[in-house]
Write a protein that holds these residues in place. Sequence first.
Motif, short mmCIF file in Angstrom:
data_model
loop_
_atom_site.label_atom_id
_atom_site.label_comp_id
_atom_site.label_asym_id
_atom_site.label_seq_id
_atom_site.Cartn_x
_atom_site.Cartn_y
_atom_site.Cartn_z
N SER A 45 0.83 -1.21 0.00
CA SER A 45 0.00 0.00 0.00
C SER A 45 0.86 1.26 0.00
O SER A 45 0.43 2.32 0.40
CB SER A 45 -0.93 0.00 1.22
OG SER A 45 -0.17 -0.04 2.41
N GLY A 46 2.10 1.12 -0.43
CA GLY A 46 3.05 2.23 -0.36
C GLY A 46 3.10 3.11 -1.59
O GLY A 46 4.16 3.62 -1.95
N LEU A 263 4.51 9.42 -26.64
CA LEU A 263 4.11 9.66 -25.26
C LEU A 263 5.38 9.94 -24.46
O LEU A 263 6.25 9.07 -24.32
CB LEU A 263 3.39 8.44 -24.69
CG LEU A 263 2.99 8.52 -23.22
CD1 LEU A 263 1.98 9.65 -23.00
CD2 LEU A 263 2.41 7.19 -22.73
N LEU A 264 5.50 11.17 -23.95
CA LEU A 264 6.72 11.62 -23.28
C LEU A 264 6.43 11.98 -21.83
O LEU A 264 5.34 12.44 -21.50
CB LEU A 264 7.28 12.86 -23.99
CG LEU A 264 7.48 12.78 -25.51
CD1 LEU A 264 7.96 14.13 -26.04
CD2 LEU A 264 8.47 11.68 -25.87
N THR A 265 7.43 11.80 -20.97
CA THR A 265 7.31 12.19 -19.58
C THR A 265 8.55 12.95 -19.14
O THR A 265 9.60 12.91 -19.80
CB THR A 265 7.08 10.97 -18.66
OG1 THR A 265 6.72 11.41 -17.35
CG2 THR A 265 8.34 10.11 -18.55
N ASN A 266 8.44 13.65 -18.02
CA ASN A 266 9.57 14.37 -17.45
C ASN A 266 10.49 13.40 -16.72
O ASN A 266 10.03 12.58 -15.92
CB ASN A 266 9.05 15.46 -16.49
CG ASN A 266 10.17 16.17 -15.76
OD1 ASN A 266 10.64 15.69 -14.73
ND2 ASN A 266 10.58 17.30 -16.28
N GLN A 267 11.78 13.49 -16.96
CA GLN A 267 12.73 12.53 -16.41
C GLN A 267 12.82 12.61 -14.88
O GLN A 267 12.85 11.58 -14.20
CB GLN A 267 14.12 12.76 -17.02
CG GLN A 267 15.14 11.72 -16.59
CD GLN A 267 16.45 11.84 -17.35
OE1 GLN A 267 17.19 10.87 -17.48
NE2 GLN A 267 16.76 13.02 -17.85
N LYS A 268 12.83 13.83 -14.33
CA LYS A 268 12.91 13.96 -12.87
C LYS A 268 11.67 13.37 -12.21
O LYS A 268 11.76 12.69 -11.19
CB LYS A 268 13.01 15.46 -12.49
CG LYS A 268 14.42 15.96 -12.37
CD LYS A 268 14.43 17.39 -11.87
CE LYS A 268 15.84 17.95 -12.03
NZ LYS A 268 15.91 19.39 -11.67
N PHE A 269 10.52 13.65 -12.79
CA PHE A 269 9.28 13.07 -12.25
C PHE A 269 9.35 11.55 -12.28
O PHE A 269 9.05 10.90 -11.28
CB PHE A 269 8.09 13.56 -13.07
CG PHE A 269 6.86 12.69 -12.96
CD1 PHE A 269 6.09 12.70 -11.82
CD2 PHE A 269 6.51 11.82 -14.00
CE1 PHE A 269 4.97 11.88 -11.71
CE2 PHE A 269 5.40 11.01 -13.89
CZ PHE A 269 4.64 11.03 -12.74
N TRP A 270 9.74 10.99 -13.41
CA TRP A 270 9.77 9.54 -13.57
C TRP A 270 10.73 8.89 -12.57
O TRP A 270 10.42 7.88 -11.95
CB TRP A 270 10.17 9.18 -15.00
CG TRP A 270 10.02 7.73 -15.33
CD1 TRP A 270 11.01 6.82 -15.49
CD2 TRP A 270 8.79 7.02 -15.56
NE1 TRP A 270 10.49 5.58 -15.79
CE2 TRP A 270 9.13 5.68 -15.84
CE3 TRP A 270 7.45 7.40 -15.55
CZ2 TRP A 270 8.17 4.71 -16.12
CZ3 TRP A 270 6.49 6.43 -15.82
CH2 TRP A 270 6.85 5.11 -16.10
N ASN A 271 11.90 9.52 -12.39
CA ASN A 271 12.89 8.97 -11.48
C ASN A 271 12.51 9.14 -10.01
O ASN A 271 13.08 8.50 -9.13
CB ASN A 271 14.26 9.61 -11.72
CG ASN A 271 14.85 9.19 -13.06
OD1 ASN A 271 14.45 8.18 -13.64
ND2 ASN A 271 15.80 9.96 -13.57
N SER A 272 11.54 10.03 -9.74
CA SER A 272 11.10 10.25 -8.35
C SER A 272 10.11 9.20 -7.88
O SER A 272 9.80 9.12 -6.68
CB SER A 272 10.47 11.64 -8.22
OG SER A 272 9.17 11.66 -8.81
N LEU A 273 9.60 8.39 -8.80
CA LEU A 273 8.60 7.38 -8.44
C LEU A 273 9.27 6.18 -7.79
O LEU A 273 10.27 5.66 -8.31
CB LEU A 273 7.83 6.93 -9.68
CG LEU A 273 7.12 8.02 -10.49
CD1 LEU A 273 6.40 7.39 -11.68
CD2 LEU A 273 6.15 8.81 -9.63
N ASN A 274 8.71 5.70 -6.68
CA ASN A 274 9.22 4.45 -6.13
C ASN A 274 8.71 3.29 -6.99
O ASN A 274 7.89 3.48 -7.89
CB ASN A 274 8.85 4.29 -4.65
CG ASN A 274 7.34 4.19 -4.41
OD1 ASN A 274 6.57 3.76 -5.29
ND2 ASN A 274 6.89 4.59 -3.23
#
Length: 355
Positions: A45-46, A263-274
Amino acid sequence: MYFVKKATLTLLGLILVLTLAACGGSSESSSSSNGESNSESSSSSGIQEMTIKISHVVAENTPKNKAAEAMAKHIEENSNGKIKVQVYPNGQLFDDKTEVKNLQANNVQFIMPDMSKMVGMNPAFNVPSLPFVFSTNEAAYKFWDGEKGQEILKSLKSEGIIGLRMWPNGPKQITNTKRPINSPDDLEGLKLRVQGGQVLASIFKNLNAGPLQLPFGQLYTALEQGTVDGQVNTFSNIATKKLGDVQKYITTNWGAARVDYALLTNQKFWNSLNEETKKVVQAGIDHGTKKARELAEKLNQEAFETIKKRGKMEIHELTPEERKVFQKALQPVYEEFKDEVGADVIKAAKAASAK
Protein backbone atom coordinates in the motif's frame (compact mmCIF):
# COMPACT_ATOMS: atom_id res chain seq x y z
CA MET A 1 23.41 29.62 51.46
CA TYR A 2 25.42 26.47 50.61
CA PHE A 3 22.32 24.33 50.90
CA VAL A 4 20.34 26.74 48.71
CA LYS A 5 23.02 26.61 46.02
CA LYS A 6 23.19 22.82 46.25
CA ALA A 7 19.43 22.53 45.96
CA THR A 8 19.41 24.86 42.99
CA LEU A 9 22.11 22.86 41.20
CA THR A 10 20.27 19.63 41.93
CA LEU A 11 17.06 21.10 40.54
CA LEU A 12 18.83 22.31 37.38
CA GLY A 13 20.39 18.88 36.91
CA LEU A 14 17.01 17.23 37.27
CA ILE A 15 15.50 19.63 34.68
CA LEU A 16 18.38 18.85 32.27
CA VAL A 17 17.85 15.09 32.65
CA LEU A 18 14.13 15.43 32.07
CA THR A 19 14.73 17.63 29.01
CA LEU A 20 17.17 15.13 27.50
CA ALA A 21 14.77 12.31 28.20
CA ALA A 22 11.97 14.24 26.55
CA CYS A 23 14.15 14.95 23.50
CA GLY A 24 15.12 11.31 23.36
CA GLY A 25 11.48 10.31 23.54
CA SER A 26 10.56 12.83 20.85
CA SER A 27 13.34 11.57 18.62
CA GLU A 28 12.29 7.97 19.16
CA SER A 29 8.68 8.86 18.44
CA SER A 30 9.68 10.73 15.28
CA SER A 31 11.86 7.85 14.17
CA SER A 32 9.03 5.43 14.78
CA SER A 33 6.63 7.63 12.82
CA ASN A 34 9.04 7.90 9.91
CA GLY A 35 9.66 4.20 10.07
CA GLU A 36 5.95 3.51 9.69
CA SER A 37 5.78 5.91 6.74
CA ASN A 38 8.74 4.26 5.02
CA SER A 39 7.31 0.85 5.74
CA GLU A 40 4.05 1.83 4.10
CA SER A 41 5.99 3.25 1.17
CA SER A 42 7.66 -0.07 0.46
CA SER A 43 4.65 -2.25 1.23
CA SER A 44 1.78 -3.21 -1.04
CA SER A 45 0.00 0.00 0.00
CA GLY A 46 3.05 2.23 -0.36
CA ILE A 47 1.95 4.15 -3.44
CA GLN A 48 3.05 7.77 -3.36
CA GLU A 49 0.37 10.46 -3.15
CA MET A 50 0.56 12.92 -6.06
CA THR A 51 -1.25 14.76 -8.81
CA ILE A 52 -0.25 14.03 -12.43
CA LYS A 53 -1.06 16.34 -15.32
CA ILE A 54 -1.48 15.18 -18.93
CA SER A 55 -1.63 17.85 -21.64
CA HIS A 56 -2.31 17.60 -25.37
CA VAL A 57 -3.59 19.83 -28.17
CA VAL A 58 -6.42 17.87 -29.83
CA ALA A 59 -10.14 17.63 -29.10
CA GLU A 60 -11.99 15.53 -26.54
CA ASN A 61 -13.51 13.11 -29.08
CA THR A 62 -10.16 12.00 -30.51
CA PRO A 63 -8.36 8.69 -29.91
CA LYS A 64 -5.55 10.60 -28.20
CA ASN A 65 -7.79 12.19 -25.60
CA LYS A 66 -9.90 9.09 -25.03
CA ALA A 67 -6.70 7.08 -24.52
CA ALA A 68 -5.35 9.71 -22.12
CA GLU A 69 -8.59 9.52 -20.12
CA ALA A 70 -8.38 5.72 -20.06
CA MET A 71 -4.79 5.97 -18.83
CA ALA A 72 -5.81 8.46 -16.14
CA LYS A 73 -8.73 6.36 -14.91
CA HIS A 74 -6.61 3.20 -14.78
CA ILE A 75 -3.92 4.92 -12.68
CA GLU A 76 -6.40 6.49 -10.27
CA GLU A 77 -8.36 3.28 -9.72
CA ASN A 78 -5.26 1.12 -9.22
CA SER A 79 -3.59 3.59 -6.86
CA ASN A 80 -6.51 3.37 -4.41
CA GLY A 81 -7.10 7.06 -4.95
CA LYS A 82 -3.60 8.13 -3.91
CA ILE A 83 -2.78 9.38 -7.41
CA LYS A 84 -4.96 12.02 -9.04
CA VAL A 85 -4.61 12.43 -12.82
CA GLN A 86 -5.83 15.54 -14.63
CA VAL A 87 -6.20 15.50 -18.44
CA TYR A 88 -6.13 18.82 -20.33
CA PRO A 89 -7.21 18.54 -24.01
CA ASN A 90 -7.42 21.26 -26.70
CA GLY A 91 -4.24 23.00 -25.56
CA GLN A 92 -6.05 24.17 -22.40
CA LEU A 93 -2.87 23.89 -20.36
CA PHE A 94 -0.13 24.35 -22.98
CA ASP A 95 -0.25 24.66 -26.78
CA ASP A 96 1.91 22.69 -29.20
CA LYS A 97 4.56 25.44 -29.21
CA THR A 98 5.08 25.42 -25.44
CA GLU A 99 4.20 21.92 -24.24
CA VAL A 100 7.70 20.47 -24.65
CA LYS A 101 9.35 23.27 -22.67
CA ASN A 102 6.76 22.92 -19.93
CA LEU A 103 7.34 19.17 -19.83
CA GLN A 104 11.06 19.85 -19.38
CA ALA A 105 10.18 22.21 -16.50
CA ASN A 106 7.94 19.49 -14.97
CA ASN A 107 4.93 21.80 -15.15
CA VAL A 108 3.20 18.85 -16.80
CA GLN A 109 4.14 15.18 -16.46
CA PHE A 110 2.92 13.69 -19.77
CA ILE A 111 2.47 15.05 -23.31
CA MET A 112 1.87 13.30 -26.65
CA PRO A 113 3.19 15.51 -29.48
CA ASP A 114 3.34 14.60 -33.17
CA MET A 115 6.73 12.97 -33.66
CA SER A 116 7.57 15.48 -36.39
CA LYS A 117 7.82 18.10 -33.62
CA MET A 118 10.68 16.19 -32.01
CA VAL A 119 13.00 16.00 -35.05
CA GLY A 120 14.98 19.02 -33.81
CA MET A 121 16.08 16.97 -30.80
CA ASN A 122 16.60 13.77 -32.78
CA PRO A 123 16.18 13.50 -36.58
CA ALA A 124 15.27 9.82 -36.16
CA PHE A 125 11.78 10.99 -35.21
CA ASN A 126 11.36 11.54 -38.99
CA VAL A 127 10.61 7.82 -39.32
CA PRO A 128 6.79 8.21 -39.65
CA SER A 129 7.36 10.54 -42.65
CA LEU A 130 9.58 8.11 -44.56
CA PRO A 131 7.75 6.99 -47.73
CA PHE A 132 5.96 3.64 -47.38
CA VAL A 133 8.30 2.59 -44.57
CA PHE A 134 5.52 0.74 -42.70
CA SER A 135 3.21 -1.56 -44.64
CA THR A 136 0.64 -1.79 -41.81
CA ASN A 137 -0.21 -0.28 -38.43
CA GLU A 138 1.13 -3.45 -36.83
CA ALA A 139 4.50 -2.89 -38.51
CA ALA A 140 4.65 0.61 -37.02
CA TYR A 141 3.80 -0.75 -33.56
CA LYS A 142 6.43 -3.47 -33.94
CA PHE A 143 9.12 -0.92 -34.74
CA TRP A 144 8.31 1.54 -31.95
CA ASP A 145 7.86 -1.22 -29.36
CA GLY A 146 11.11 -2.84 -30.51
CA GLU A 147 14.74 -2.16 -29.68
CA LYS A 148 15.45 0.58 -32.22
CA GLY A 149 12.16 2.41 -31.67
CA GLN A 150 12.65 2.36 -27.91
CA GLU A 151 16.21 3.59 -28.42
CA ILE A 152 14.85 6.64 -30.28
CA LEU A 153 12.18 7.29 -27.64
CA LYS A 154 14.77 7.05 -24.85
CA SER A 155 17.24 9.31 -26.70
CA LEU A 156 15.86 12.51 -25.16
CA LYS A 157 17.24 12.00 -21.64
CA SER A 158 19.84 14.72 -22.15
CA GLU A 159 16.84 17.05 -22.66
CA GLY A 160 15.25 15.93 -19.38
CA ILE A 161 12.63 13.88 -21.26
CA ILE A 162 11.89 10.15 -21.42
CA GLY A 163 9.95 8.76 -24.37
CA LEU A 164 7.74 5.83 -23.39
CA ARG A 165 5.41 4.61 -26.13
CA MET A 166 4.08 5.40 -29.61
CA TRP A 167 0.42 6.39 -29.90
CA PRO A 168 -0.87 6.35 -33.50
CA ASN A 169 -3.10 8.48 -35.64
CA GLY A 170 -2.52 6.50 -38.82
CA PRO A 171 -1.41 6.51 -42.47
CA LYS A 172 -2.01 9.55 -44.65
CA GLN A 173 -4.14 9.62 -47.81
CA ILE A 174 -4.09 12.14 -50.72
CA THR A 175 -6.98 14.38 -51.75
CA ASN A 176 -7.12 17.02 -54.49
CA THR A 177 -9.44 18.94 -56.80
CA LYS A 178 -7.69 18.41 -60.15
CA ARG A 179 -7.56 14.71 -61.06
CA PRO A 180 -7.35 11.14 -59.76
CA ILE A 181 -3.91 10.21 -58.41
CA ASN A 182 -3.03 6.79 -59.77
CA SER A 183 0.67 7.27 -60.52
CA PRO A 184 3.53 9.65 -59.70
CA ASP A 185 2.93 11.49 -62.98
CA ASP A 186 -0.54 12.53 -61.76
CA LEU A 187 1.00 14.65 -58.99
CA GLU A 188 3.07 16.81 -61.32
CA GLY A 189 2.34 20.48 -60.87
CA LEU A 190 -0.14 20.07 -58.01
CA LYS A 191 0.13 22.39 -55.01
CA LEU A 192 -0.28 20.26 -51.88
CA ARG A 193 -0.54 21.32 -48.27
CA VAL A 194 1.75 19.31 -45.97
CA GLN A 195 1.96 19.29 -42.17
CA GLY A 196 5.63 20.21 -42.08
CA GLY A 197 9.06 18.62 -41.93
CA GLN A 198 11.75 18.22 -44.54
CA VAL A 199 11.03 14.57 -45.31
CA LEU A 200 7.39 15.11 -46.28
CA ALA A 201 8.34 18.14 -48.38
CA SER A 202 11.02 16.06 -50.11
CA ILE A 203 8.46 13.36 -50.98
CA PHE A 204 6.40 15.75 -53.07
CA LYS A 205 9.36 17.56 -54.56
CA ASN A 206 10.52 14.18 -55.85
CA LEU A 207 7.07 13.73 -57.40
CA ASN A 208 7.24 17.18 -59.05
CA ALA A 209 4.48 18.56 -56.84
CA GLY A 210 4.71 21.78 -54.85
CA PRO A 211 4.51 21.25 -51.07
CA LEU A 212 3.23 24.14 -48.99
CA GLN A 213 3.17 24.19 -45.19
CA LEU A 214 -0.03 25.56 -43.66
CA PRO A 215 -1.59 25.27 -40.18
CA PHE A 216 -4.38 22.71 -40.06
CA GLY A 217 -6.85 25.38 -39.00
CA GLN A 218 -6.29 27.20 -42.31
CA LEU A 219 -6.54 24.11 -44.51
CA TYR A 220 -10.26 24.11 -45.38
CA THR A 221 -10.21 27.76 -46.47
CA ALA A 222 -7.01 27.25 -48.47
CA LEU A 223 -8.62 24.35 -50.35
CA GLU A 224 -11.87 26.24 -50.83
CA GLN A 225 -10.08 29.29 -52.23
CA GLY A 226 -7.66 27.29 -54.38
CA THR A 227 -4.55 28.40 -52.51
CA VAL A 228 -3.60 24.73 -52.66
CA ASP A 229 -4.99 21.97 -54.90
CA GLY A 230 -4.89 19.19 -52.35
CA GLN A 231 -3.45 17.80 -49.14
CA VAL A 232 -2.36 14.64 -47.33
CA ASN A 233 -3.97 13.49 -44.09
CA THR A 234 -5.51 10.61 -42.16
CA PHE A 235 -9.06 9.42 -42.87
CA SER A 236 -10.23 10.77 -39.51
CA ASN A 237 -8.96 14.29 -40.21
CA ILE A 238 -10.37 14.27 -43.74
CA ALA A 239 -13.81 13.15 -42.55
CA THR A 240 -14.15 15.26 -39.40
CA LYS A 241 -13.11 18.42 -41.25
CA LYS A 242 -15.44 17.53 -44.16
CA LEU A 243 -12.70 18.11 -46.71
CA GLY A 244 -14.84 16.24 -49.23
CA ASP A 245 -16.89 19.43 -49.55
CA VAL A 246 -13.88 21.14 -51.17
CA GLN A 247 -12.01 18.14 -52.65
CA LYS A 248 -13.11 15.98 -55.56
CA TYR A 249 -10.64 13.07 -55.51
CA ILE A 250 -9.12 10.87 -52.82
CA THR A 251 -6.39 8.27 -53.27
CA THR A 252 -6.36 5.62 -50.54
CA ASN A 253 -3.90 2.90 -49.62
CA TRP A 254 -1.33 5.67 -50.07
CA GLY A 255 0.42 5.42 -46.71
CA ALA A 256 3.58 7.13 -47.96
CA ALA A 257 3.73 8.84 -44.57
CA ARG A 258 2.02 8.56 -41.18
CA VAL A 259 0.87 10.71 -38.27
CA ASP A 260 2.16 9.19 -35.02
CA TYR A 261 2.60 10.60 -31.51
CA ALA A 262 5.28 10.09 -28.86
CA LEU A 263 4.11 9.66 -25.26
CA LEU A 264 6.72 11.62 -23.28
CA THR A 265 7.31 12.19 -19.58
CA ASN A 266 9.57 14.37 -17.45
CA GLN A 267 12.73 12.53 -16.41
CA LYS A 268 12.91 13.96 -12.87
CA PHE A 269 9.28 13.07 -12.25
CA TRP A 270 9.77 9.54 -13.57
CA ASN A 271 12.89 8.97 -11.48
CA SER A 272 11.10 10.25 -8.35
CA LEU A 273 8.60 7.38 -8.44
CA ASN A 274 9.22 4.45 -6.13
CA GLU A 275 8.92 0.98 -7.60
CA GLU A 276 5.33 0.41 -6.56
CA THR A 277 4.13 3.77 -7.82
CA LYS A 278 6.00 3.34 -11.08
CA LYS A 279 4.38 -0.05 -11.53
CA VAL A 280 0.89 1.49 -11.25
CA VAL A 281 1.74 4.37 -13.60
CA GLN A 282 3.36 2.02 -16.13
CA ALA A 283 0.27 -0.20 -16.10
CA GLY A 284 -1.80 2.90 -16.86
CA ILE A 285 0.52 3.79 -19.73
CA ASP A 286 0.21 0.29 -21.18
CA HIS A 287 -3.58 0.44 -20.86
CA GLY A 288 -3.71 3.88 -22.52
CA THR A 289 -1.41 2.73 -25.33
CA LYS A 290 -3.63 -0.24 -26.09
CA LYS A 291 -6.69 2.01 -26.10
CA ALA A 292 -4.98 4.59 -28.34
CA ARG A 293 -4.12 1.97 -30.94
CA GLU A 294 -7.56 0.36 -30.88
CA LEU A 295 -9.35 3.69 -31.18
CA ALA A 296 -7.09 5.10 -33.91
CA GLU A 297 -7.69 2.11 -36.17
CA LYS A 298 -11.42 2.05 -35.40
CA LEU A 299 -11.87 5.78 -35.96
CA ASN A 300 -9.97 5.78 -39.25
CA GLN A 301 -12.00 2.87 -40.57
CA GLU A 302 -15.25 4.52 -39.53
CA ALA A 303 -14.10 7.78 -41.12
CA PHE A 304 -13.39 6.01 -44.42
CA GLU A 305 -16.89 4.53 -44.35
CA THR A 306 -18.27 8.02 -43.70
CA ILE A 307 -16.36 9.39 -46.70
CA LYS A 308 -17.79 6.64 -48.90
CA LYS A 309 -21.34 7.20 -47.66
CA ARG A 310 -21.16 10.92 -48.29
CA GLY A 311 -20.26 10.14 -51.89
CA LYS A 312 -18.69 13.54 -52.54
CA MET A 313 -15.23 12.28 -53.53
CA GLU A 314 -14.18 9.90 -56.24
CA ILE A 315 -12.16 7.16 -54.54
CA HIS A 316 -9.18 5.36 -56.01
CA GLU A 317 -7.42 2.70 -53.96
CA LEU A 318 -3.86 2.13 -55.04
CA THR A 319 -3.12 -1.45 -56.07
CA PRO A 320 0.05 -3.18 -54.85
CA GLU A 321 1.53 -2.66 -58.31
CA GLU A 322 0.75 1.07 -58.25
CA ARG A 323 2.26 1.40 -54.79
CA LYS A 324 5.46 -0.19 -56.08
CA VAL A 325 5.71 2.50 -58.76
CA PHE A 326 5.47 5.19 -56.09
CA GLN A 327 7.97 3.34 -53.91
CA LYS A 328 10.49 3.27 -56.74
CA ALA A 329 9.95 6.95 -57.50
CA LEU A 330 10.57 7.87 -53.86
CA GLN A 331 13.77 5.90 -53.27
CA PRO A 332 15.85 9.11 -53.56
CA VAL A 333 14.20 10.31 -50.32
CA TYR A 334 15.88 7.48 -48.45
CA GLU A 335 19.25 8.36 -49.90
CA GLU A 336 18.72 12.01 -49.02
CA PHE A 337 17.93 11.33 -45.37
CA LYS A 338 19.92 8.14 -44.78
CA ASP A 339 22.65 9.83 -42.79
CA GLU A 340 20.37 12.24 -40.96
CA VAL A 341 17.80 9.67 -39.83
CA GLY A 342 20.31 6.84 -39.61
CA ALA A 343 20.82 3.86 -41.92
CA ASP A 344 20.36 1.51 -38.94
CA VAL A 345 17.04 3.16 -38.07
CA ILE A 346 15.76 2.89 -41.65
CA LYS A 347 16.84 -0.75 -41.81
CA ALA A 348 15.01 -1.58 -38.58
CA ALA A 349 11.87 0.25 -39.73
CA LYS A 350 11.79 -1.64 -43.02
CA ALA A 351 12.44 -4.92 -41.23
CA ALA A 352 9.33 -4.35 -39.10
CA SER A 353 7.23 -4.63 -42.27
CA ALA A 354 8.92 -7.81 -43.44
CA LYS A 355 6.88 -10.99 -43.05
